[in-house]
Design an enzyme around this catalytic site. Structure first.
Site, PDB file in Angstrom:
ATOM      1  CG  HIS A  26      -2.142  -0.916   0.940  1.00  0.00           C
ATOM      2  ND1 HIS A  26      -3.437  -0.516   1.142  1.00  0.00           N
ATOM      3  CD2 HIS A  26      -2.212  -2.195   0.475  1.00  0.00           C
ATOM      4  CE1 HIS A  26      -4.259  -1.505   0.833  1.00  0.00           C
ATOM      5  NE2 HIS A  26      -3.529  -2.544   0.432  1.00  0.00           N
ATOM      6  CG  HIS A  74      -5.421 -11.498  -2.855  1.00  0.00           C
ATOM      7  ND1 HIS A  74      -6.499 -11.234  -3.681  1.00  0.00           N
ATOM      8  CD2 HIS A  74      -5.050 -10.298  -2.339  1.00  0.00           C
ATOM      9  CE1 HIS A  74      -6.762  -9.929  -3.661  1.00  0.00           C
ATOM     10  NE2 HIS A  74      -5.894  -9.349  -2.862  1.00  0.00           N
TER      11      HIS A  74
END
Length: 724
Positions: A99, A267
């Protein structure tokens, strides 16, 4: 009134509001005024380390292996303050790094993890960055230990890379060299919305056509890094989501294969958190109470850790073993049918229709309990979109290829905004040079610079031609991601040689003369282009009565077509250039606002921008030979005339249309010159006028030339990371 009177009446003896965000600013009073704050970001006064601090020197004494050992220990051993899922922080720190890097956008090069900007608003409080504040606090003891030897920017990105290594991935490499900023990048445009996660429709001309997203934005909604995990505007539809993923990731410099690899690999470890009501979370870090000490999103109705954590609102892990690097994401997604459900927090998520208990991940706190895995709409997009599906099938047939592709994509994600390889530092820098690093070979340094300048001077090329060509070559540089610039002489290659802003016919004519000079003297064309600008400026300064030598550092190289990812250079094309008084077409944004944006990307201060614009007007370098702003009868001489005549009380300024003006004699009414908004803003804006008046003063003739030459040299050398 004495102190007791003040106490009794409840009046405060200091000014209210001026030192907080609630104060009335100059821009609040005059919202249409030109806001120069974006240029003040170049100010070094916020930097606490002092003018002699050199981060790259500090890095030389960093014990890299000890730092990595401390990060590895943190991943699995530090559970005292913020307990980790399954006793591991690999998911937490992969997300912190992701992020930080994921805010990068290729259009203007802004965002990314290269400055440590995740420490400041608005990024530290974006809804998509929930709990990254906890990750940074977990890193603080390590930052405190190593101090100046490692920046926050490097530490955050390294933590994610180490997280993947701890999970079992063989990473592609890592480079140090990111220098921290010390204040928010408050003038970066993240979107016009005034609420978090507002419907994305306003970012698009048509939300069903993702390519119509407003430039330079990349994320689909305010406060998100990429796309909404629940679907477009929170409405699940994997095929619609796939189209938005493709556009968003392409704006972040990723192709389809890299996008699929990052989605799958991102993920493979960690989980989503939504086992509770987000309404019970405290404010974000920037808006929380003073006693929270910069920590936000604390659960006020429960533990807020482990199985009770609320972050995205989606709840569950993607794989059976969420702390291990494996093919579990593919096994889960393609091994089951999926149905739409809602998390305990009320978020849309996909869950398997049938799954064996042994294939379910265990509870983050109690390994005797199995939990339902999940997929987001973005995951489902990889299955339903035929292109992404085919790529995933290829990965499943060759797990080693998937791991390598992800490792390379992760390296690109976390290093794209660092610029060329010359800026990379450390023992883990990969030897391979990658095309997205815009490679440039080293250029010759031992040649007769004086002989080259003499040849250029005798070539018959005009000073304005030489200066404009050098400027056009260098002006593509942007400090946001250190791309562009004169090094490499890519102005002679596609696509730059055909850009309208570069006046292709004039460019080809000049290069046809400079190329043979470079070959004759064993110099690079890149160097000779810059030297041509120096020759032109020195001639123009002499014509104004000032002898000056423009500083020059040899060694630029000449890139080839094979070294150039032409498509990725499209975003560097200038569609306006205030310094050459040119705008390609009418835009919603005023030309003077476009000027500020470009000046900031080039790393210029307001003073440098001012002196360059004024000087370039006098040098006769306007695009297409336009006479707008050429306030002189001595065009070609580096005089103060632009500023002298701009501030002359004997002139009046009369609009011709929305963008052009006539400069008339106040007494006779005679039209003397024409001007654009960009010219006149240096007289109308109070800050810019203050600079203009300095350069109009009778005693600042030499200062004007010196300041122009200094600013010019800064632009020409902005991309010289190979020299001190």
């Amino acid at each position: 009134m004495d102190g007791n009177d003040i106490q009794r009446t409840g009046k405060c003896p200091v000014m209210h509001g001026a030192n907080t965000s609630y104060g009335t600013s100059v821009m609040s009073w005059w919202p249409n005024a030109l806001n120069l704050d974006i240029l003040h970001q170049q100010d070094t006064k916020t930097q606490p380390m002092g003018p002699d601090f050199d981060y790259r020197e500090e890095l030389k004494s960093l014990d890299v292996e000890a730092l990595k050992d401390d990060l590895r220990a943190l991943m699995n051993e530090s559970q005292d303050w913020w307990p980790a899922d399954w006793g591991s922080y690999v998911g937490m720190f992969a997300r912190v790094a992701w992020h930080a890097a994921g805010s990068y956008r290729m259009t203007d090069g802004r965002g990314g993890g290269g400055t440590g900007n995740q420490r400041f608003a608005p990024l530290n409080s974006w809804p998509d960055n929930v709990n990254t504040d906890k990750g940074r606090r977990l890193l603080w003891p390590i930052k405190k230990k190593y101090g100046n030897k490692v920046s926050w920017a490097d530490l955050m990105i390294l933590s994610g890379t180490i997280a993947y290594e701890v999970a079992g991935l063989k990473t592609f490499g890592f480079a140090f060299g990111r220098e921290d900023i010390w204040h928010p990048e408050k003038d970066t445009y993240w979107g016009a919305e005034r609420e978090w996660l507002a419907a994305s429709d306003n970012r698009y001309e048509n939300v069903e056509q993702p390519e119509t997203m407003e430039s330079p934005l990349a994320a689909v909604q305010m406060g998100l890094i990429y796309v909404n995990p629940e679907g477009v505007n929170g409405n699940p539809d994997p095929m619609r989501t796939a189209a938005h993923i493709r556009e968003t990731f392409s704006r972040m410099a990723m192709n389809d294969e890299e996008t699929a690899a990052l989605t799958a690999g991102g993920h493979t470890i960690g989980k989503c958190h939504g086992n509770g009501d987000a309404g019970f979370l405290s404010a974000d870090p920037e808006g929380n109470t003073i006693e929270s000490q910069g920590i936000g999103w604390m659960n006020t109705n429960g533990r807020g850790i482990g199985r009770d954590t609320v972050v995205s609102g989606i709840e569950g892990a993607w794989t059976t073993h969420p702390t291990q690097w494996d093919m579990g994401w593919f096994d889960m997604l393609f091994g089951h049918e999926w149905e739409l459900k809602k998390s305990p927090a009320g978020a849309f998520q996909w869950e398997p229709v049938n799954i064996a208990e042994e294939d379910m991940p265990v509870d983050v706190e109690d390994p005797s309990i199995r939990r339902m895995p999940i997929m987001t709409d973005a995951d489902m997009a990889m299955k339903v979109d035929p292109v992404y599906n085919e790529i995933c099938q290829r990965f499943m047939r060759d797990p080693a290829y998937f791991s390598e592709t992800f490792a390379r994509a992760w390296f690109k994600l976390t290093h794209r905004d660092m610029g060329p390889k010359a800026r990379y530092v450390g023992p883990d820098v990969p030897q391979e040079e990658l095309i997205w690093q815009d490679p440039v070979p080293a250029g010759p340094v031992h040649y007769d610079i004086g002989g080259v300048k003499s040849k250029i001077a005798a070539s018959g090329l005009s000073a304005s031609d030489l200066i404009a060509t050098a400027w056009d070559s260098a002006r593509t540089y942007r400090g946001s991601d250190m791309r562009g610039g004169a090094n490499g002489a890519r102005i002679r290659l596609a696509p730059q040689k055909d850009w309208a802003g570069n006046e292709p016919e004039r460019l080809a004519r000049v290069l046809s003369v400079l190329g043979p000079i470079a070959a004759e003297h064993g110099a690079s064309i890149a160097d000779v282009i810059v030297l041509g600008g120096s020759v032109g400026i020195e001639q123009a300064a002499k014509a104004a009565g000032v002898d000056v030598t423009v500083p020059f550092e040899p060694g630029r190289g000449d890139a080839t077509d094979e070294m150039t990812d032409a498509e990725s250079f499209d975003v560097l094309e200038p569609v306006h250039d205030a310094f050459r008084n040119w705008v390609k077409e009418d835009y919603a944004v005023a030309p003077e606002e476009l000027m500020l944006d470009r000046a900031q990307l080039m790393g210029l201060t307001a003073k440098e921008m001012t002196v360059l614009v004024g000087g370039m007007r006098m040098l006769g370098t306007n695009h297409g030979g336009s006479k707008h702003g050429v306030f002189t009868d001595r065009e070609g001489a580096l005089t103060q005339d632009f500023f002298v005549n701009l501030t002359d009380m004997g002139n009046t300024w009369v609009p011709v249309d929305d963008t052009t003006y006539e400069v008339r004699d106040r007494v006779s009414g005679e039209t003397k010159w024409t001007a654009t908004r960009v010219d006149l803003v240096f007289g109308s804006n109070s800050i810019l006028r203050a600079y203009a008046e300095v350069y109009a003063q009778d005693d600042n003739k030499a200062k004007f030339v010196k300041d122009f030459v200094d600013a010019w040299a800064k632009v020409m050398n902005a991309d010289r990371f190979d020299v001190a």
